[in-house]
Motif scaffolding. Structure first.
Motif, PDB file in Angstrom:
ATOM      1  N   SER A   1      16.260  45.862   3.629  1.00 16.53           N
ATOM      2  CA  SER A   1      15.062  46.249   2.875  1.00 16.53           C
ATOM      3  C   SER A   1      15.062  45.710   1.447  1.00 16.53           C
ATOM      4  O   SER A   1      14.259  46.137   0.629  1.00 16.53           O
ATOM      5  CB  SER A   1      14.930  47.778   2.842  1.00 16.53           C
TER       6      SER A   1
ATOM      7  N   SER B   1      13.689  54.692  12.923  1.00 16.28           N
ATOM      8  CA  SER B   1      12.785  55.440  12.044  1.00 16.28           C
ATOM      9  C   SER B   1      12.939  55.007  10.591  1.00 16.28           C
ATOM     10  O   SER B   1      14.056  54.737  10.134  1.00 16.28           O
ATOM     11  CB  SER B   1      13.052  56.946  12.158  1.00 16.28           C
ATOM     12  N   PRO B   2      11.821  54.937   9.837  1.00 15.24           N
ATOM     13  CA  PRO B   2      11.879  54.589   8.416  1.00 15.24           C
ATOM     14  C   PRO B   2      12.195  55.823   7.562  1.00 15.24           C
ATOM     15  O   PRO B   2      11.732  56.923   7.838  1.00 15.24           O
ATOM     16  CB  PRO B   2      10.468  54.072   8.131  1.00 15.24           C
ATOM     17  N   PHE B   3      13.011  55.616   6.523  1.00 20.14           N
ATOM     18  CA  PHE B   3      13.367  56.691   5.602  1.00 20.14           C
ATOM     19  C   PHE B   3      13.275  56.177   4.173  1.00 20.14           C
ATOM     20  O   PHE B   3      13.363  54.962   3.927  1.00 20.14           O
ATOM     21  CB  PHE B   3      14.803  57.188   5.860  1.00 20.14           C
ATOM     22  N   SER B   4      13.150  57.090   3.223  1.00 23.25           N
ATOM     23  CA  SER B   4      13.198  56.725   1.818  1.00 23.25           C
ATOM     24  C   SER B   4      14.575  56.150   1.495  1.00 23.25           C
ATOM     25  O   SER B   4      15.589  56.567   2.083  1.00 23.25           O
ATOM     26  CB  SER B   4      12.931  57.953   0.947  1.00 23.25           C
ATOM     27  N   TRP B   5      14.640  55.211   0.549  1.00 20.70           N
ATOM     28  CA  TRP B   5      15.913  54.590   0.176  1.00 20.70           C
ATOM     29  C   TRP B   5      16.909  55.614  -0.356  1.00 20.70           C
ATOM     30  O   TRP B   5      18.124  55.382  -0.333  1.00 20.70           O
ATOM     31  CB  TRP B   5      15.691  53.508  -0.882  1.00 20.70           C
TER      32      TRP B   5
ATOM     33  N   THR C   1      12.653  49.864  -3.667  1.00 23.81           N
ATOM     34  CA  THR C   1      12.158  51.211  -3.338  1.00 23.81           C
ATOM     35  C   THR C   1      11.489  51.243  -1.960  1.00 23.81           C
ATOM     36  O   THR C   1      10.891  52.254  -1.591  1.00 23.81           O
ATOM     37  CB  THR C   1      11.157  51.693  -4.404  1.00 23.81           C
ATOM     38  N   ALA C   2      11.595  50.136  -1.229  1.00 21.05           N
ATOM     39  CA  ALA C   2      10.995  50.085   0.110  1.00 21.05           C
ATOM     40  C   ALA C   2      11.748  51.020   1.052  1.00 21.05           C
ATOM     41  O   ALA C   2      12.920  51.349   0.837  1.00 21.05           O
ATOM     42  CB  ALA C   2      11.038  48.655   0.645  1.00 21.05           C
ATOM     43  N   GLU C   3      11.056  51.443   2.102  1.00 20.14           N
ATOM     44  CA  GLU C   3      11.682  52.324   3.077  1.00 20.14           C
ATOM     45  C   GLU C   3      12.786  51.576   3.841  1.00 20.14           C
ATOM     46  O   GLU C   3      12.696  50.362   4.052  1.00 20.14           O
ATOM     47  CB  GLU C   3      10.645  52.871   4.059  1.00 20.14           C
ATOM     48  N   VAL C   4      13.795  52.318   4.228  1.00 17.95           N
ATOM     49  CA  VAL C   4      14.933  51.752   4.950  1.00 17.95           C
ATOM     50  C   VAL C   4      14.883  52.248   6.391  1.00 17.95           C
ATOM     51  O   VAL C   4      14.736  53.446   6.637  1.00 17.95           O
ATOM     52  CB  VAL C   4      16.259  52.165   4.298  1.00 17.95           C
ATOM     53  N   THR C   5      15.020  51.315   7.329  1.00 22.38           N
ATOM     54  CA  THR C   5      14.993  51.672   8.748  1.00 22.38           C
ATOM     55  C   THR C   5      16.381  52.070   9.210  1.00 22.38           C
ATOM     56  O   THR C   5      17.319  51.273   9.168  1.00 22.38           O
ATOM     57  CB  THR C   5      14.481  50.499   9.599  1.00 22.38           C
TER      58      THR C   5
END
Length: 330
Positions: free
Chosen positions: A31, A217-221, A209-213
Motif C-alpha cells: 500500500s 479485507s481492507p483495514f486502516s494502516w 494513509t491508504a488502506e492495507v489489505t
C-alpha cells in the motif's frame, strides 16, 4: 500450573509473535509503505509502550545503565536496528518464509565463527547439522527454479549475521540492567539509529494513509502498525519470561517453531507460500539447526565433565582454556 509448562507456552507464544510481524509488514509495502518507515514506527512504538516499565524497573539502578552503556548501545544497534531493518528489507524482496529461513542460518554462522577463533573442532553431530543446513539453504535458494532477488538474499543473510552477533554478545557480556529495561533502552537506541539513517538519506521512509489489505479485507494502516508493535513487545516480554522458566537451551529449540508460524501467517495475511522445493529446504535448515544445537549441548556437557576430571583439590577445577584440546567433543 507447572512452571515448565507455563514457560514452554510463553516461549511458543513469543515465537508466534515474532513470526507475525513479517507478513503484516509485507502487506503494508503493497500500500505504499517502505521498510524504513515500518521499522521506524515499529521501534518507536515499542519504545513508547515499554517506556513506563523501563523507568519503573530502573528505579535506583541507573548507575548500572551507565556502567553497561556499551552493551545497551550494541544491543540496540545490532539486535534491534540491525536485525529488524535487514529482515524487513529482505521481506520486501523475498517471500516471508524464505527471508526468515535465511535468517535462521545464524546458528550455522556462530559455529563457523567459534571454530575459526577457538580452533576447537565442533562435535560430529554439529558437522551433520551444518551439512544438512547447507543442503537446506541451497534448496531454499532454489537456483534452478524460482527467481530470487540478490538484494533480498544479501539483506536476509545480513540479518542472520546481526542475529549471530547478538547471540555472541549476549553469551559473553554480563550486564546488570533488568531485561525489560534492556529491551526498552535497546528499542530507543534502535529508533535513533534508524531515524538517523532516514535523516541522512541513507534509508527511505515512505508513509501512506491508504488502506492495507489483510487477507481479503481492507483495514486502516493503523491496524497493522498496532499489530506489529504489540506483537513485537509481546515477543520480547514473553521470551524473557519464558526463558527464565525453561532455560536458554529448551527455549532455543522451541523458537524454531517460528518458521512454520511464519508460513501460516504469511499464507493468511498476504496469500504467500514458498515453493515445494523451498519447503523441503526449510525443513532441512530447521533439522540442521536442531542437530547443531544438540551438538552444542553435548559439547558443553563434555567440557564440564572434562573440567571435573581435571580438577585439582588444591586449586579447584582447571579452565578449559588452560588445557587446550582440539579434539571433537563426542
Amino acid at each position: 500450573m507447572n512452571r515448565t509448562a507455563v514457560g514452554f507456552g510463553l516461549v511458543l507464544l513469543s515465537a508466534f509473535f515474532f513470526a507475525a510481524s513479517g507478513p503484516y509488514a509485507k502487506a503494508m509495502y503493497a500500500s505504499g509503505w517502505s521498510p524504513g518507515a515500518v521499522v521506524l514506527l515499529r521501534l518507536l512504538g515499542c519504545a513508547l509502550v515499554l517506556l513506563i516499565p523501563t523507568i519503573i524497573s530502573l528505579r535506583g539502578r541507573w548507575r548500572e545503565v551507565v556502567r553497561g552503556w556499551r552493551t545497551v548501545v550494541s544491543y540496540g544497534v545490532v539486535s534491534m536496528a540491525g536485525v529488524q531493518l535487514l529482515y524487513f528489507l529482505a521481506v520486501e524482496h523475498l517471500a516471508v518464509a524464505v527471508a526468515l529461513l535465511l535468517e535462521m542460518t545464524a546458528p550455522l554462522l556462530i559455529v563457523f565463527w567459534l571454530w575459526a577463533t577457538t580452533r576447537i573442532r565442533p562435535a560430529t553431530v554439529t558437522f551433520i547439522g551444518m551439512a544438512v543446513s547447507l543442503v537446506g539453504l541451497v534448496l531454499v535458494l532454489d537456483p534452478g527454479g524460482s527467481e530470487l532477488s540478490l538484494a533480498g538474499i544479501v539483506f536476509a543473510l545480513g540479518a542472520a549475521v546481526c542475529l549471530a552477533s547478538y547471540f555472541m554478545v549476549s553469551a559473553k557480556v554480563e550486564v546488570d540492567v533488568p531485561p525489560v529495561a534492556l529491551t526498552g533502552l535497546g528499542m530507543l537506541v534502535g529508533t535513533l539509529v534508524v531515524a538517523g539513517l532516514v535523516l541522512l538519506g541513507v534509508l527511505s521512509a515512505d508513509f501512506s494513509t491508504a488502506e492495507v489489505t489483510l487477507g481479503a479485507s481492507p483495514f486502516s494502516w493503523v491496524v497493522p502498525i498496532l499489530i506489529i508493535v504489540f506483537t513485537t513487545v509481546g515477543a520480547y516480554v514473553c521470551g524473557i519470561l519464558g526463558l527464565r522458566m525453561v532455560g536458554a537451551t529448551v527455549g532455543s529449540f522451541v523458537n524454531l517453531t517460528e518458521v512454520p508460524f511464519s508460513v501460516i501467517v504469511a499464507w493468511l495475511v498476504v496469500a504467500e507460500l514458498p515453493s515445494v522445493i523451498q519447503m523441503y529446504g526449510g525443513i532441512g535448515i530447521v533439522v540442521g539447526v536442531v542437530f547443531i544445537k544438540w551438538g552444542e549441548v553435548r559439547q558443553e556437557r563434555r567440557i564440564q565433565r572434562r573440567a571435573v576430571l581435571l580438577s585439582d583439590p588444591a586449586t579447584g577445577p582447571l579452565s578449559i582454556v588452560e588445557v587446550p584440546d582440539s579434539r571433537t567433543a563426542d
